[in-house]
Design a protein around this motif. Structure first.
Motif, PDB file in Angstrom:
ATOM      1  N   GLU A   1      -7.873  40.169  48.854  1.00 27.25           N
ATOM      2  CA  GLU A   1      -6.686  40.983  49.161  1.00 27.25           C
ATOM      3  C   GLU A   1      -6.954  41.900  50.357  1.00 27.25           C
ATOM      4  O   GLU A   1      -6.110  42.062  51.231  1.00 27.25           O
ATOM      5  N   ILE A   2      -8.146  42.488  50.386  1.00 26.88           N
ATOM      6  CA  ILE A   2      -8.484  43.352  51.523  1.00 26.88           C
ATOM      7  C   ILE A   2      -8.701  42.494  52.771  1.00 26.88           C
ATOM      8  O   ILE A   2      -8.257  42.845  53.861  1.00 26.88           O
TER       9      ILE A   2
ATOM     10  N   LEU B   1      -5.722  41.813  54.719  1.00 24.94           N
ATOM     11  CA  LEU B   1      -5.090  42.981  55.363  1.00 24.94           C
ATOM     12  C   LEU B   1      -5.839  43.450  56.616  1.00 24.94           C
ATOM     13  O   LEU B   1      -5.349  44.337  57.336  1.00 24.94           O
TER      14      LEU B   1
ATOM     15  N   GLU C   1      -4.370  44.536  60.084  1.00 22.62           N
ATOM     16  CA  GLU C   1      -3.460  45.698  60.124  1.00 22.62           C
ATOM     17  C   GLU C   1      -4.066  46.922  59.437  1.00 22.62           C
ATOM     18  O   GLU C   1      -3.397  47.949  59.269  1.00 22.62           O
ATOM     19  N   LEU C   2      -5.348  46.809  59.044  1.00 25.08           N
ATOM     20  CA  LEU C   2      -5.951  47.849  58.197  1.00 25.08           C
ATOM     21  C   LEU C   2      -6.360  49.083  59.004  1.00 25.08           C
ATOM     22  O   LEU C   2      -6.986  48.980  60.054  1.00 25.08           O
TER      23      LEU C   2
ATOM     24  N   GLU D   1       1.921  51.601  55.765  1.00 25.77           N
ATOM     25  CA  GLU D   1       0.651  51.300  56.450  1.00 25.77           C
ATOM     26  C   GLU D   1      -0.474  51.119  55.426  1.00 25.77           C
ATOM     27  O   GLU D   1      -0.566  51.875  54.464  1.00 25.77           O
ATOM     28  N   LYS D   2      -1.317  50.101  55.639  1.00 25.64           N
ATOM     29  CA  LYS D   2      -2.408  49.822  54.693  1.00 25.64           C
ATOM     30  C   LYS D   2      -3.646  50.609  55.124  1.00 25.64           C
ATOM     31  O   LYS D   2      -4.094  50.496  56.272  1.00 25.64           O
TER      32      LYS D   2
ATOM     33  N   GLU E   1      -0.735  59.306  51.012  1.00 25.49           N
ATOM     34  CA  GLU E   1       0.412  58.868  50.204  1.00 25.49           C
ATOM     35  C   GLU E   1       1.641  59.746  50.449  1.00 25.49           C
ATOM     36  O   GLU E   1       2.766  59.278  50.318  1.00 25.49           O
TER      37      GLU E   1
ATOM     38  N   GLU F   1      -0.112  53.375  52.298  1.00 27.31           N
ATOM     39  CA  GLU F   1      -0.624  52.846  51.031  1.00 27.31           C
ATOM     40  C   GLU F   1      -2.140  52.729  51.063  1.00 27.31           C
ATOM     41  O   GLU F   1      -2.691  52.013  51.904  1.00 27.31           O
TER      42      GLU F   1
ATOM     43  N   VAL G   1      -5.380  51.116  49.919  1.00 30.76           N
ATOM     44  CA  VAL G   1      -5.660  49.811  49.307  1.00 30.76           C
ATOM     45  C   VAL G   1      -7.087  49.721  48.763  1.00 30.76           C
ATOM     46  O   VAL G   1      -7.448  48.730  48.129  1.00 30.76           O
TER      47      VAL G   1
END
Ligand code: ZN
Length: 204
Positions: free
Chosen positions: A65-66, A69, A72-73, A122-123, A145, A150, A152
């Protein structure tokens, strides 16, 4: 050294660089401990910083999952101990960007620079050199937050839980070494104080 350094390798690296010392210490928050740990003393050596950051990035990349991302992380740290970790992890992952929060003085809340804007959704990966009391990462998470970004996951070089350390689950949490320092709430509760062992105050 393994691609992800083992707990023993990380501890040896920290001891060799003076980042980890054994004795009788008092933290600014009043906790007494048998270990002194300041990861920046290890991060001053570029090769060691790289070893630790690359190790952490490999753990992160192993989470699908990471990994999805990464382009865009945002890698976000509370200044200043987390900065070299954040840049190292960002470089190793080839993540999107790095930034950090800081406070004007001790009594002010953490905040980002003027004109800096986080995007809604935004992640964000929170990074620091150490998770001990968790107060800075908790505050940073709330700040992120509050901007509707967000969080992650979280990643630190050393996890050294105390009786006050919060649990960030269900967020994925990564660390290279876990140190079980012996902590006492105060002098009255501390065995080394009772034995009359000289105390060193930690000022960071
Ligand atoms: Zn003590």
């Amino acid at each position: 050294m393994h691609l992800v350094p083992t707990q023993e390798e990380v501890v040896r690296l920290l001891e060799r660089t003076g980042a980890l010392r054994h004795g009788h210490f008092e933290y600014p928050n009043g906790l007494h401990a048998d270990e002194y740990l300041q990861v920046p003393l290890a991060m001053r050596y570029y090769q060691h910083a790289k070893t630790l950051s690359v190790g952490l990035s490999r753990q992160l990349r192993a989470n699908p999952e990471i990994r999805a991302l990464i382009p865009e992380l945002s890698i976000v740290a509370p200044a200043t101990g987390g900065l070299p970790v954040a840049y190292g992890v960002c470089e190793a992952l080839r993540a999107h960007q790095v930034y950090w929060a800081e406070r004007e003085d001790e009594n002010q809340p953490l905040r980002f620079r003027q004109y800096f804007e986080q995007l809604a959704g935004e992640k964000v990966l929170l990074v620091d050199d150490i998770l001990r009391t968790g107060s800075k990462l908790t505050e940073l998470k709330k700040l992120v937050e509050s901007n509707h970004a967000e969080v992650v996951g979280l990643a630190v070089v050393v996890y050294q839980p105390t009786p006050r350390t919060p649990d960030f689950s269900p967020l994925p949490f990564y660390y290279l070494a876990k140190l079980d320092g012996i902590y006492h709430q105060d002098a009255a509760d501390c065995d080394q104080c009772k034995s009359g062992v000289a105390l060193e105050k930690i000022w960071v």
